[in-house]
Design a protein around this motif. Structure first.
Motif, PDB file in Angstrom:
ATOM      1  N   VAL A   1       8.191  30.012  16.749  1.00  0.00           N
ATOM      2  CA  VAL A   1       8.415  29.365  18.026  1.00  0.00           C
ATOM      3  C   VAL A   1       9.247  30.029  19.038  1.00  0.00           C
ATOM      4  CG1 VAL A   1      10.310  27.910  16.768  1.00  0.00           C
ATOM      5  CG2 VAL A   1       8.976  26.956  18.808  1.00  0.00           C
ATOM      6  N   ARG A   2       9.248  29.904  20.311  1.00  0.00           N
ATOM      7  CA  ARG A   2      10.042  30.533  21.160  1.00  0.00           C
ATOM      8  C   ARG A   2      11.012  29.110  21.779  1.00  0.00           C
ATOM      9  NH1 ARG A   2       9.012  33.930  26.612  1.00  0.00           N
ATOM     10  NH2 ARG A   2       7.656  34.926  25.154  1.00  0.00           N
ATOM     11  N   ILE A   3      12.369  29.395  21.840  1.00  0.00           N
ATOM     12  CA  ILE A   3      13.147  28.487  22.427  1.00  0.00           C
ATOM     13  C   ILE A   3      13.916  29.384  23.294  1.00  0.00           C
ATOM     14  CG2 ILE A   3      15.406  27.300  21.377  1.00  0.00           C
ATOM     15  CD1 ILE A   3      14.168  27.651  18.602  1.00  0.00           C
ATOM     16  N   GLU A   4      14.155  28.502  24.370  1.00  0.00           N
ATOM     17  CA  GLU A   4      14.919  29.125  25.501  1.00  0.00           C
ATOM     18  C   GLU A   4      16.406  28.360  25.317  1.00  0.00           C
ATOM     19  OE1 GLU A   4      12.739  29.111  29.135  1.00  0.00           O
ATOM     20  OE2 GLU A   4      11.410  30.388  28.198  1.00  0.00           O
ATOM     21  N   TYR A   5      17.484  29.157  25.392  1.00  0.00           N
ATOM     22  CA  TYR A   5      18.666  28.791  25.154  1.00  0.00           C
ATOM     23  C   TYR A   5      19.712  29.293  26.116  1.00  0.00           C
ATOM     24  CZ  TYR A   5      23.311  27.948  23.103  1.00  0.00           C
ATOM     25  OH  TYR A   5      24.696  27.904  22.942  1.00  0.00           O
ATOM     26  N   PRO A   6      20.216  28.224  27.063  1.00  0.00           N
ATOM     27  CA  PRO A   6      21.314  28.858  28.248  1.00  0.00           C
ATOM     28  C   PRO A   6      22.710  28.725  27.401  1.00  0.00           C
ATOM     29  CG  PRO A   6      20.552  26.483  28.297  1.00  0.00           C
ATOM     30  CD  PRO A   6      19.971  26.850  27.209  1.00  0.00           C
ATOM     31  N   ALA A   7      23.155  29.992  27.221  1.00  0.00           N
ATOM     32  CA  ALA A   7      24.354  30.214  26.292  1.00  0.00           C
ATOM     33  C   ALA A   7      25.525  29.921  27.202  1.00  0.00           C
ATOM     34  CB  ALA A   7      24.393  31.678  25.684  1.00  0.00           C
ATOM     35  N   LYS A   8      26.513  29.928  26.239  1.00  0.00           N
ATOM     36  CA  LYS A   8      27.919  29.693  26.966  1.00  0.00           C
ATOM     37  C   LYS A   8      28.353  30.903  27.844  1.00  0.00           C
ATOM     38  CE  LYS A   8      29.910  26.973  23.350  1.00  0.00           C
ATOM     39  NZ  LYS A   8      30.467  26.655  22.197  1.00  0.00           N
ATOM     40  N   ASP A   9      27.943  32.047  27.719  1.00  0.00           N
ATOM     41  CA  ASP A   9      28.042  33.178  28.415  1.00  0.00           C
ATOM     42  C   ASP A   9      27.253  32.947  29.994  1.00  0.00           C
ATOM     43  OD1 ASP A   9      25.552  33.922  27.951  1.00  0.00           O
ATOM     44  OD2 ASP A   9      26.037  35.758  26.995  1.00  0.00           O
TER      45      ASP A   9
ATOM     46  N   GLY B   1      -0.181  34.171  24.356  1.00  0.00           N
ATOM     47  CA  GLY B   1       0.652  33.014  24.634  1.00  0.00           C
ATOM     48  C   GLY B   1       1.631  33.188  23.704  1.00  0.00           C
ATOM     49  N   ILE B   2       2.296  32.107  23.559  1.00  0.00           N
ATOM     50  CA  ILE B   2       3.511  31.555  23.044  1.00  0.00           C
ATOM     51  C   ILE B   2       3.408  30.388  22.280  1.00  0.00           C
ATOM     52  CG2 ILE B   2       5.157  33.079  24.206  1.00  0.00           C
ATOM     53  CD1 ILE B   2       6.301  30.821  25.548  1.00  0.00           C
ATOM     54  N   TYR B   3       4.350  30.063  21.233  1.00  0.00           N
ATOM     55  CA  TYR B   3       4.351  28.832  20.766  1.00  0.00           C
ATOM     56  C   TYR B   3       5.635  28.098  21.014  1.00  0.00           C
ATOM     57  CZ  TYR B   3       0.664  29.957  17.195  1.00  0.00           C
ATOM     58  OH  TYR B   3      -0.611  30.356  16.644  1.00  0.00           O
ATOM     59  N   ARG B   4       5.418  26.959  21.354  1.00  0.00           N
ATOM     60  CA  ARG B   4       6.806  26.099  21.879  1.00  0.00           C
ATOM     61  C   ARG B   4       6.890  24.889  21.174  1.00  0.00           C
ATOM     62  NH1 ARG B   4       8.695  28.912  26.856  1.00  0.00           N
ATOM     63  NH2 ARG B   4       9.905  27.018  27.164  1.00  0.00           N
ATOM     64  N   PRO B   5       6.647  24.599  20.068  1.00  0.00           N
ATOM     65  CA  PRO B   5       5.765  25.145  19.169  1.00  0.00           C
ATOM     66  C   PRO B   5       4.274  25.169  19.537  1.00  0.00           C
ATOM     67  CG  PRO B   5       6.613  23.253  18.019  1.00  0.00           C
ATOM     68  CD  PRO B   5       7.093  23.108  19.417  1.00  0.00           C
ATOM     69  N   ALA B   6       4.001  24.169  20.663  1.00  0.00           N
ATOM     70  CA  ALA B   6       2.501  24.042  20.939  1.00  0.00           C
ATOM     71  C   ALA B   6       2.154  25.462  21.532  1.00  0.00           C
ATOM     72  CB  ALA B   6       2.299  22.739  21.712  1.00  0.00           C
ATOM     73  N   MET B   7       0.962  25.707  21.364  1.00  0.00           N
ATOM     74  CA  MET B   7       0.334  26.875  21.990  1.00  0.00           C
ATOM     75  C   MET B   7       0.414  26.967  23.449  1.00  0.00           C
ATOM     76  SD  MET B   7      -2.940  27.973  19.454  1.00  0.00           S
ATOM     77  CE  MET B   7      -3.070  29.516  19.632  1.00  0.00           C
ATOM     78  N   GLU B   8       0.987  27.767  23.924  1.00  0.00           N
ATOM     79  CA  GLU B   8       0.971  27.736  25.821  1.00  0.00           C
ATOM     80  C   GLU B   8       0.680  29.202  26.012  1.00  0.00           C
ATOM     81  OE1 GLU B   8       4.630  25.972  27.228  1.00  0.00           O
ATOM     82  OE2 GLU B   8       4.934  27.597  28.308  1.00  0.00           O
ATOM     83  N   ASN B   9      -0.310  29.252  27.121  1.00  0.00           N
ATOM     84  CA  ASN B   9      -0.568  30.500  27.495  1.00  0.00           C
ATOM     85  C   ASN B   9       0.326  31.402  28.383  1.00  0.00           C
ATOM     86  OD1 ASN B   9      -3.234  30.636  26.316  1.00  0.00           O
ATOM     87  ND2 ASN B   9      -4.255  29.752  27.909  1.00  0.00           N
ATOM     88  N   VAL B  10       0.653  32.448  28.268  1.00  0.00           N
ATOM     89  CA  VAL B  10       1.551  33.476  29.189  1.00  0.00           C
ATOM     90  C   VAL B  10       0.500  34.398  29.842  1.00  0.00           C
ATOM     91  CG1 VAL B  10       3.605  32.640  28.074  1.00  0.00           C
ATOM     92  CG2 VAL B  10       2.270  34.762  27.430  1.00  0.00           C
TER      93      VAL B  10
END
Lengths: 384, 600
Positions: free
Chosen positions: B62-70, B242-251
């Protein structure tokens, strides 16, 4: 042309569905109720007799059997009205038999004369055991002494008296049963039904057994020993088994039950009653609604009883299942006529090799050795 | 397209039930990867069986996008790997695709055998490891003790372990920060170099065909590229990236350091080899990845349909399952006892159970499973060596010179009050003790054991003697000779092939006696008495006699009973299909099923 049912005869079964108390081993269609409108029941039975006799009035009736429940709770005048209607509806066989099942209590014994006057020729009494402790264990309401008194009344009232015993009870030893059986044989006039206790689902015993209760029931080996001892003891007393659980002096067999085992036709009237009736060459199984209230209310309606056609092959099966219970066995020709096919020769040969069956001329019978294994013999013969 | 510095690829290692899937769910949830209304438990476990049994069978990502504290947004790729010992080899392969691991330990339980096995795999893969203590909200949690245990038993620093409760969500933001701060980004990756991608795993999708999970090292993966699998040699046109987000998503594309999937009209999972290098046909990379050995089945058993009419359906079902699982093998087998079926090979007992459950549930086929067995190496007197997958194929003892069996090294962690029972069990199973150490109040025992003794019911027995407190893991050591013989079971002098088994000579009498006694209970009495024997070659080593049937008759049968009795007979006729004939003896299938449930 004779029809197949004529090999067995023609009987009428009347089911009285009420008891004073339900016995814990009994899975029959019996009910305990506070008040019974006997005249309404009487009318219902008469209406059913009329319905059936309209279709079978040309036949000769061999037997009537009042079963239950506890038919000895019926008023003698109800029994009289029914038998009166029966005699008006059919021609009656010369050796016409009318049996009524009775509990061995003093109250019921007081009605015996009334039943005899109504036309009952034979009573079958549910004595079950000859000691009070066992009777209590079986949930019976009578004592042994009371049973003997009722039995004596029956003997002086009716020509033919039979009674039932239940053995292979909890913790019953072989020696205990043999002693009890000898005592029973010393009382018996002509007929005795001896049943091994069977735990049926849906009964109080069935529930207790499923929960791990009811200890001390005999295992298969003791059950077999008890059965064997029963045969020997009865043979010595001149009361051989003519059927798996039924013993009689020759000539005193239950004619009514012989209709079942010889696979004749019988009308079943009353809640949950089963029948077998051949009409226009087709044999049907009938089964009436089981609940007494629903049976009474539904009288005359379509849903009152179910009707199932029994194919030739099924008739052959039923004839074999019932007939091999009898010492006399069945006719192999009759089987083949019904089924359209002969019995499986390989199964027959193998059963003969084991000494479980015998073939003589046109007949097939289960031997003394095979009788306690009858279910296995039937499975082998019918490929199950 | 993300710069390498903002990518973190990681996996989670944990013992079963220590909270791996729940943690994954929370990470997905907290980062808003999945809309709240689509949340369900164990998002990554796709199959019902996975979700139900709390196990992961296939690698998921699964690909997760995370806005970090930095202030930067990071792309976090989680590869969820199978945690069970059967699939440890798969785990080791998936681990190669990521740079770091979260080590999840239940703070109420401490380190378990699978924690150990999986964490060592991560260490072998040069992972940076972040310890995470889960379930810290529970009263029984003892973080200090578990930290110490991680340091003592595993040997990694645990001072800065993140304390969380995946269930309540405590500490999840700290986990995300730790991933970004403490795990390294992908170390290499040149967008302009020829394509080099690793085949991480693949699964069969009825609509898309084979879906391949990939990790790009160099270059870029795009729709329409003609790719070549460098080991297997297949070439395909990519029709989806594609990537999993976790559903399949074409890129549009996957660049260096990224993890996602491709589809390319690949027909079956067998055509893809885990660890293979994917490159383009036009300008291939000069240097392939090292690749992996295919995993080899170690546990074998026969699977037979209860209803022989189901055989063709079963063949279809097995072939379909095999589309998605290259590690499971099958070949047709016939058995006098059980009819037509398949001899199947599995990675382990759990794998066996999963496949069997899927056949029964998803394809609605009732199955009989014969006793699990292992592959024995049989050296015959003529110098040949055969791999024996089925005890029924064992050559005549006179022709056999020696037999070798697979041995495993098993690690068991157990609270010390159960140690005695565990040692007894291992000794009974012909184990050789190799090590015994303590970590706090837990003992760690290492045993050299025959795999054949473990595949029966070792795990069940272990669980029952330790009330579920022991944990167990193993790896295969290799083959060793022992005094192994085939024990046959004869019923009425007829051998029953499905009940033959390989046993150690010293244990044969005991096993034979147990089997004969069991069969005596299970086989219904017949009209004749039936000898039940266990034999090695022609020598009978155990015997029981089933007495002849003595009574089977209905006491009461009157006019009202005819219908019921006939219907019962018809039912028995139908039930006869479930009977198997051995000479004159009929054995109900139930008896086989119960006899094959192994003794203790």
């Amino acid at each position: 042309m004779t029809e197949d049912w004529q090999n067995g005869g023609f009987g009428l079964y009347i089911h009285w569905p009420f008891c004073q108390a339900k016995c814990p081993y009994c899975d029959f269609n019996s009910h305990v109720t506070a008040s019974i409108d006997q005249s309404r029941w009487c009318d219902a039975y008469l209406a059913e007799i009329d319905r059936y006799s309209a279709r079978t009035g040309d036949r000769i009736l061999d037997s009537v059997f009042f079963g239950g429940g506890t038919p000895s709770l019926m008023n003698p005048d109800v029994v009289a009205a029914i038998l009166e209607r029966v005699r008006r509806s059919w021609r009656i066989a010369n050796d016409f038999e009318v049996t009524l099942e009775a509990n061995p209590t003093s109250v019921e014994a007081s009605r015996f004369r009334g039943y005899r006057d109504a036309g009952v020729t034979r009573v079958s009494m549910g004595i079950q055991a000859l000691d009070d402790q066992s009777l209590r264990g079986l949930g019976r309401l009578h004592t042994a002494a009371e049973a003997r008194q009722a039995f004596d009344v029956a003997r002086s009232t009716f020509d033919r008296v039979s009674f039932d015993m239940i053995y292979a009870r909890q913790s019953q030893t072989l020696a205990q049963w043999q002693a009890e059986l000898r005592e029973a044989l010393s009382m018996a006039i002509d007929h005795l039904s001896l049943y091994q206790l069977t735990i049926e689902p849906g009964t109080a015993f069935g529930d207790r057994y499923a929960k791990g209760g009811l200890r001390g029931l005999p295992d298969e080996d003791l059950g077999a020993d008890l059965y064997e001892a029963t045969q020997e003891t009865c043979d010595q007393a001149g009361m051989p088994a003519y059927e798996v659980s039924n013993h009689a002096r020759p000539g005193s067999e239950s004619r009514h039950n012989l209709i079942y085992w010889r696979y004749g036709d019988y009308i079943g009237i009353g809640p949950g009653a089963h029948g077998r009736l051949t009409e226009a060459g087709v044999k049907h199984a009938t089964e009436a609604v089981r609940q007494p209230g629903a049976w009474l209310d539904g009288l005359g309606q379509q849903t009152h009883e179910t009707l199932e056609t029994i194919s030739g092959a099924e008739q052959a099966q039923e004839m074999l299942m019932m007939g091999l219970r009898l010492d006399e066995g069945v006719s192999t020709g009759r089987y083949q006529t019904l089924s359209g096919e002969p019995l499986d020769e390989r199964a027959l040969t193998s059963l003969e090799d084991f000494g479980l069956i015998e073939r003589t001329d046109e007949r097939l019978r289960v031997t003394r050795q095979g009788r306690p294994l009858l279910n296995a013999v039937l499975r082998e013969l019918l490929g199950a | 397209m993300t710069e390498l510095a903002y990518i973190r690829n990681f996996s989670i290692v944990a013992h079963i039930d220590h909270g791996k899937s729940t943690l994954a769910d929370r990470l997905i949830q907290l980062t808003g990867t999945v809309a709240e209304r689509d949340m369900k438990d164990q998002l990554l476990d796709a199959m019902d069986i996975e979700r139900e049994r709390g196990i992961t069978i296939k690698a998921n990502t699964v690909r997760i996008e995370y806005p970090a504290k930095d202030g930067n947004t990071y792309v976090l790729n989680l590869i969820d790997t199978p945690g069970h010992v059967d699939f440890s080899y798969e785990v080791s392969r998936s681990m190669q695709a990521v740079e770091g691991s979260l080590l999840v330990v239940d703070a109420t339980q401490g380190v378990e055998a699978q924690t150990l096995a999986n964490v060592y795999t991560a260490i072998d893969a040069d992972h940076e490891i972040v310890p995470v203590l889960n379930k810290v909200d529970l009263p029984a949690a003892d973080c200090a003790r578990v930290r110490e245990q991680i340091e003592d038993v595993i040997g990694i620093e645990a001072d800065n372990a993140v304390e969380i409760s995946a269930k309540t969500g405590i500490g999840i933001p700290d986990v995300l920060e730790a991933i970004v701060q403490r795990l390294p980004p992908p170390q290499e990756g040149d967008r302009n170099a020829p394509l080099k991608a690793m085949l991480v795993d693949s699964k069969y999708d009825p609509y898309l065909g084979v879906v391949v999970i990939v990790r790009v090292i160099d270059g870029v993966l795009r729709k329409g590229q003609r790719i070549r699998m460098m080991k297997s040699g297949g070439t395909y046109d990519i029709d989806r990236v594609g990537i999993y987000r976790p559903a399949m998503e074409n890129v549009d594309e996957l660049g260096p350091g990224e993890i996602g999937y491709i589809t390319a009209q690949i027909k079956q999972v067998r055509d893809t080899r885990v660890g293979d290098t994917i490159t383009t046909e036009k300008s291939p990379t000069p240097k392939a990845l090292p690749g992996f050995k295919p995993s080899v089945p170690v546990v074998f058993c026969g699977l037979f349909p209860v209803d022989t009419n189901d055989f063709e359906d079963m063949r279809d079902a097995i072939e379909k399952l095999a589309l998605n699982d290259a590690s499971f093998t099958f070949e047709m087998e016939t058995s006098a006892a059980l009819g037509f079926g398949f001899r199947c090979g599995f990675l382990g007992l759990l794998h066996l159970e999963v496949i069997r459950d899927r056949l029964e549930r998803e394809y609605n086929i009732e199955l009989i499973t014969t006793a699990p067995s292992v592959v024995f190496k049989v050296h015959t007197r003529d110098g040949a060596v055969m791999d024996l997958h089925n005890p029924a194929d064992m050559p005549d003892p006179g022709l056999v010179e020696r037999v070798e069996e697979p041995r495993i090294k098993a690690t068991i962690l157990v609270p010390d009050e159960y140690l005695g029972d565990v040692l007894k069990l291992c000794q009974e199973r012909r184990g050789i003790q190799e090590d015994l150490t303590y970590a706090g109040s837990r003992a760690m025992v290492v045993y050299d054991l025959p795999l054949a003794e473990v595949v029966f019911d070792f795990y069940d027995r272990l669980k029952s003697v330790t009330k579920g407190y022991a944990s167990f893991d193993y790896y295969i050591l290799g083959y060793r000779e022992d005094n192994l013989v085939r024990m046959s079971i004869l019923v009425n002098d007829e051998p029953v092939d499905a009940l033959a088994m390989m046993v150690h000579r010293d244990r044969a009498e005991m096993r034979g006696r147990a089997m004969c006694e069991k069969l005596k209970e299970l086989i219904p009495r017949h009209m004749f008495k039936i000898p039940i024997q266990a034999a090695i070659g022609g020598r009978v080593i155990a015997r029981e006699t089933l007495s002849a049937m003595r009574k089977d008759v209905t006491a009461k049968c009157y006019g009202g009973d005819a219908t019921r009795k006939r219907k019962l007979l018809e039912k028995q006729k139908a039930g006869k299909k479930k009977m198997r004939q051995f000479g004159k003896v009929e054995i109900p299938q139930e008896a086989f099923i119960n006899a094959l449930k192994m003794d203790s």
